[in-house]
Design an enzyme around this catalytic site. Sequence first.
Site, PDB file in Angstrom:
ATOM      1  N   LYS A 140       0.833  -1.212   0.000  1.00  0.00           N
ATOM      2  CA  LYS A 140       0.000   0.000   0.000  1.00  0.00           C
ATOM      3  C   LYS A 140       0.864   1.259   0.000  1.00  0.00           C
ATOM      4  CE  LYS A 140      -2.144  -1.158   3.758  1.00  0.00           C
ATOM      5  NZ  LYS A 140      -1.479  -2.479   3.920  1.00  0.00           N
ATOM      6  N   THR A 141       1.833   1.287   0.880  1.00  0.00           N
ATOM      7  CA  THR A 141       2.679   2.473   0.950  1.00  0.00           C
ATOM      8  C   THR A 141       3.489   2.608  -0.336  1.00  0.00           C
ATOM      9  OG1 THR A 141       2.769   2.247   3.345  1.00  0.00           O
ATOM     10  CG2 THR A 141       4.430   3.646   2.340  1.00  0.00           C
ATOM     11  N   ASP A 180      -2.123   7.844   3.616  1.00  0.00           N
ATOM     12  CA  ASP A 180      -1.672   6.513   4.066  1.00  0.00           C
ATOM     13  C   ASP A 180      -2.309   6.205   5.424  1.00  0.00           C
ATOM     14  OD1 ASP A 180      -0.340   4.106   4.074  1.00  0.00           O
ATOM     15  OD2 ASP A 180       1.679   4.941   4.243  1.00  0.00           O
ATOM     16  N   GLU A 181      -2.383   4.944   5.778  1.00  0.00           N
ATOM     17  CA  GLU A 181      -2.899   4.510   7.089  1.00  0.00           C
ATOM     18  C   GLU A 181      -4.278   5.140   7.374  1.00  0.00           C
ATOM     19  OE1 GLU A 181      -1.246   2.292   8.880  1.00  0.00           O
ATOM     20  OE2 GLU A 181       0.870   2.457   8.305  1.00  0.00           O
ATOM     21  N   GLN A 203      -5.519  -3.140  10.815  1.00  0.00           N
ATOM     22  CA  GLN A 203      -4.400  -2.480  11.488  1.00  0.00           C
ATOM     23  C   GLN A 203      -4.815  -1.193  12.183  1.00  0.00           C
ATOM     24  OE1 GLN A 203      -0.392  -2.713   9.554  1.00  0.00           O
ATOM     25  NE2 GLN A 203      -1.576  -3.406   7.800  1.00  0.00           N
ATOM     26  N   ARG A 232       5.268  -7.310  10.847  1.00  0.00           N
ATOM     27  CA  ARG A 232       6.463  -6.482  10.632  1.00  0.00           C
ATOM     28  C   ARG A 232       7.633  -7.340  10.180  1.00  0.00           C
ATOM     29  NH1 ARG A 232       4.192  -2.867   9.090  1.00  0.00           N
ATOM     30  NH2 ARG A 232       2.388  -4.187   9.396  1.00  0.00           N
TER      31      ARG A 232
HETATM   32  P1  ATP Z   1       1.691  -2.088   5.942  1.00  0.00           P
HETATM   33  O1  ATP Z   1       0.278  -2.575   5.925  1.00  0.00           O
HETATM   34  O2  ATP Z   1       2.505  -2.814   6.938  1.00  0.00           O
HETATM   35  O3  ATP Z   1       1.793  -0.608   5.993  1.00  0.00           O
HETATM   36  P2  ATP Z   1       2.066  -1.935   3.107  1.00  0.00           P
HETATM   37  O4  ATP Z   1       0.861  -2.537   2.509  1.00  0.00           O
HETATM   38  O5  ATP Z   1       2.149  -0.478   3.138  1.00  0.00           O
HETATM   39  O6  ATP Z   1       2.322  -2.569   4.532  1.00  0.00           O
HETATM   40  P3  ATP Z   1       4.631  -1.798   1.844  1.00  0.00           P
HETATM   41  O7  ATP Z   1       5.406  -1.380   3.020  1.00  0.00           O
HETATM   42  O8  ATP Z   1       4.334  -0.810   0.802  1.00  0.00           O
HETATM   43  O9  ATP Z   1       3.308  -2.547   2.318  1.00  0.00           O
HETATM   44  O10 ATP Z   1       5.344  -3.032   1.138  1.00  0.00           O
HETATM   45  C1  ATP Z   1       5.808  -4.148   1.870  1.00  0.00           C
HETATM   46  C2  ATP Z   1       7.092  -4.666   1.267  1.00  0.00           C
HETATM   47  O11 ATP Z   1       6.818  -5.294   0.035  1.00  0.00           O
HETATM   48  C3  ATP Z   1       8.089  -3.583   0.964  1.00  0.00           C
HETATM   49  O12 ATP Z   1       9.374  -4.087   1.201  1.00  0.00           O
HETATM   50  C4  ATP Z   1       7.881  -3.332  -0.507  1.00  0.00           C
HETATM   51  O13 ATP Z   1       9.020  -2.792  -1.108  1.00  0.00           O
HETATM   52  C5  ATP Z   1       7.579  -4.720  -1.008  1.00  0.00           C
HETATM   53  N1  ATP Z   1       6.756  -4.716  -2.237  1.00  0.00           N
HETATM   54  C6  ATP Z   1       5.581  -4.123  -2.415  1.00  0.00           C
HETATM   55  N2  ATP Z   1       5.118  -4.357  -3.656  1.00  0.00           N
HETATM   56  C7  ATP Z   1       6.027  -5.135  -4.283  1.00  0.00           C
HETATM   57  C8  ATP Z   1       6.142  -5.721  -5.585  1.00  0.00           C
HETATM   58  N3  ATP Z   1       5.204  -5.558  -6.512  1.00  0.00           N
HETATM   59  N4  ATP Z   1       7.222  -6.461  -5.835  1.00  0.00           N
HETATM   60  C9  ATP Z   1       8.187  -6.645  -4.912  1.00  0.00           C
HETATM   61  N5  ATP Z   1       8.148  -6.117  -3.678  1.00  0.00           N
HETATM   62  C10 ATP Z   1       7.081  -5.375  -3.370  1.00  0.00           C
HETATM   63 MG    MG Z   2       2.292   0.893   4.748  1.00  0.00          MG
END
Ligand code: ATP
Ligand code: MG
Length: 761
Positions: free
Chosen positions: A54-55, A241-242, A272, A617
Site C-alpha cells: 500500500k505504501t 496513508d494509514e 491495522q 512487521r
Molecule cells: P503495511 O500494511 O505494513 O503498511 P504496506 O501494505 O504499506 O504494509 P509496503 O510497506 O508498501 O506494504 O510493502 C511491503 C514490502 O513489500 C516492501 O518491502 C515493498 O518494497 C515490497 N513490495 C511491495 N510491492 C512489491 C512488488 N510488486 N514487488 C516486490 N516487492 C514489493
Molecule cells: Mg504501509
Amino acid sequence: MDIDSNQQIDKAATAPQASDHQAVWLQGLNAPQLEAVTTLDGPLLVLSGAGTGKTRVLTSRLAQLVASRTAAPWNILAVTFTNKAAREMKARVGQLVGPMVEQVMLGTFHSIAARMLRTHAELVGLRSDFTILDTDDQLRLLKQLMEADGLDIKRWPPRQIAFHIGRWKDRGLTPDKITRAEAGDIANGKIADLYRQYQERLITLNAADFGDLLLHMLVIFNKHHDVLAGYQARLTHIMVDEYQDTNIAQYLWLRLLSSKHHNLCCVGDDDQSIYGWRGAEVGNILKFSTDFPEAVTVRLEENYRSTGHILAAASALISNNETRLGKTLYTSDDLGQKVHISGYWDGQEEARSLSSQIESLMKRDHDLNEIAVLVRAGFQTREFEERFIAIGLPYRVVGTRFYERAEIRDAMAYLRLVYQPADDLAFERIINTPKRGLGDASLQIIYAYARAAEKPYFAAASDLLDSDELKTAARRQLGQFVIQVERWRDQLGIMPPGDLARIILDESGYTEMWQTHKSADAPGRLENLKELVVAIDDFDTLGSFLEHIALVMDNDTSPTEGEVTLMTLHAAKGLEFETVFLPGWEEGVFPSQRTLEENGGAGLEEERRLGYVGITRARRNLYISFAANRRVHGLWQSSVPSRFVAELPSEHVDEDMAQGLSIGRAEPVMIGGADTRVGKAGYGPGWQRMARAGHAQIASPARDAGGYAETSSGGGFQIGDRVFHQKFGMGDVRSVEGDKLDIAFDKAGRKKVVSSFVSKP
Ligand code: ATP
Ligand code: MG
C-alpha cells in the site's frame, strides 16, 4: 491568499504516455498495484492487508502523478501518519522525481494543518506567529479558568477536562456543538462553557493547542468558501496513508478538500486500526464507498513482505476478530521458518535468551538494523535495554530510552537528592515538581543565597527556613519538603532501596501527580515509575543502584554500523524488519489488562490487531515469547501465556518451552482470569538482603565554588549596624547569629535575614 491556482498543468496536452509504463516506479508492480498507481482520477480506495504494498503504491502513484503531468507537484497533498513516514516518503519520491518533491504538500495531518493555519490565522482571530501550546500550558490555562469559576479541581482534574476537550476536537466539535447530553455532569455540567472560555482565552493569548490546528481549519473552510475554494483548486490530488487510523476531524478536513475534484486516494487496512483509544475511527475506511459511490476499490492480496508461515500465523490470529471486513492474503515466497515460540521461567531469562539469540544472529552477519524487538508498553523496554548495555549490544529506542524519560529522570532526581544532599541539579529538577507553590521568585532567593554562602541548594534551603527571606507560604512548603527529604535520608541503609523509592514517590506527591493526569500517556508513565522500582529492587543499596545508573547513562554507544531497534508495537506501524522479536506475550501484559477492563470486547479486538501489526512487521524470522513469572509493576505474577499464542495454528509454529510450560492451546484463558498475583515477599533479592548504605560516588555536579560571589558568612555585620535589604529596605541589626541577622527594618518590621542579602549603605 497566495495560492496559485493557475499553476495546474494542462492535462490534455500531457496525458500519460504508454512509455511511462516502463518507468522505474512502475516496474515490478503486480496488476492490481499497477491499476491503483495508474488510476489517477476519481476516488480510489486501496484496502488490503499488511505488507501488500500500500505504501509503495502511494509512493509510486505520487511519482506517476508528476511524471504523467496529471498533476504538478504543488497540486498534490500527501498525508502520512508520522513525520518519520513523511521523511521516508519524501526521500523515496525524491529519488524518483528529483527536487520537485519539495513542492508537494507532504506531511502529517498536524504539520500540514499548522502550515495552512499560519497562512489564514487572522480568520480565526490569531496572528500568523501563534504559539502551539504544550500540555503544561494548556493545563495551567484550564486550571485558571476553573478556579475562576469556583470549580473543585480535585474533583475535576484539569487533565480530565483537557482530555474531553481533546476528544471533541478530534471529532470536529466546536464549543457551540456540544450538547447537554454530550457534556453530561462533567465539571458540574459546566464543561461546555469551560471549553468555550478556553477557546476564547487561547485566541487572546495568540495560541492554539494541537487539536486546534485541524479544528480551526475546519471552521475556516466552512465559513470562508474562498479559502476552501483556493485549496480545492490547488490541491487537485490528495493521498492518505494509514487511512484506518484517521479521526473524524481529519476525515472532515479531507472531505472538504477533495469535494471539488474527488481525486482522493486512501490506502489502509481495517485490521491495522490501533489508535481507537486516541479517537481514530475505523468507520472512516469502511464507509469510503458510501461517501464516494463512484469510488474504485482496489484490493491487493499478494504480500511481499513475509514468508509463508509468518503470514499464515498473522492471518489465523486476526481471523479471530469478528468486526472486520476479512481479506485473503498470500505470498509467492516460500514457507520459510516457522514462527518460534518460546516460554521462559521469568522475564530476565527471556531478556537473556533474546539477547544471546541476537548475538548469534550477529555472528552470522545479520544486519542489526534489520532486527527489532517490539513490546506492548513502553516500560517493557527497560529489561532489554539493561541487558543490551550489559553485553554491549548496540541498540536504539524509538521513542525515549527508559532512563531518559522525563518521569524517570524526575524520580531519579528525588533519589539522588536523598542520597546526595549536594546534588543541586537534582534539587532544581524536583523542588517544584509536583507543584509546591515555590515560584521562581522563591527559588531565586534560595539559589542566590546558596551561591553567596557557597552551600548546596538543599543546605541553603534549610538555612532559609529560619529567616524571613521567603514568603510565609513558600517557607512552610519548603519546610515540609526539607523535613520529608531528611526523613527519607534517615531510612537509607535501613529500608530496602526499592521500598524507600516507592515511599519517596508516594509521599512526595509525585505518583499522585501522574495519577491525576488524564493525558493519554499518564498511565504509561505510571507504569514506567513502577518499573523503575522493580529495577531498584534488584539492588542492595540505593547507592549501588545510583552508581549502576550513572554507568548505564554513560554508556552511550558510539555511532556504529547497526543497531537493534527497540520500540512499541504502536510505533512499529508501517515498518518492516528481517527479524522481529515479540516478547511478553502474557495475559494481562498483552492483551493489556487495562484495555480489557476499559474497553471489553472491542478492546480485545484492538489488542489483537496490534498483535497482527506486530507479526506482520517480520520478513523472515519471527520470535514470540512469554515468561511464566514476571514482576509487573513491582508485583511478582505467575502469568499464563497470552491467548494470542494459542490462536497461532500449531502447523506454523515451533515451540521451545522451558520445563513444565505449555502454550495452553487446550483451554483458552478467560478475560481477567484467576487472580494470579503473588506478593513480592520472597522474590526480590533486595527485599531479603540486609541493606547497607552504599558508598558509590554518583555523578553529581561538582560545585564550582570558584564561580561564587565572595561575600559570605558573617558578613562582618555587628549589632547596631545600619543595613539595606533589597526587599525590606533600611533597618538596624539587632542580633547576629552566624550568617543570620535579626534586623529591625524601618518599614517592614523585625525580620530574620541572611547576611548576604543585606549591605551597608
Ligand atoms: P503495511 O500494511 O505494513 O503498511 P504496506 O501494505 O504499506 O504494509 P509496503 O510497506 O508498501 O506494504 O510493502 C511491503 C514490502 O513489500 C516492501 O518491502 C515493498 O518494497 C515490497 N513490495 C511491495 N510491492 C512489491 C512488488 N510488486 N514487488 C516486490 N516487492 C514489493
Ligand atoms: Mg504501509
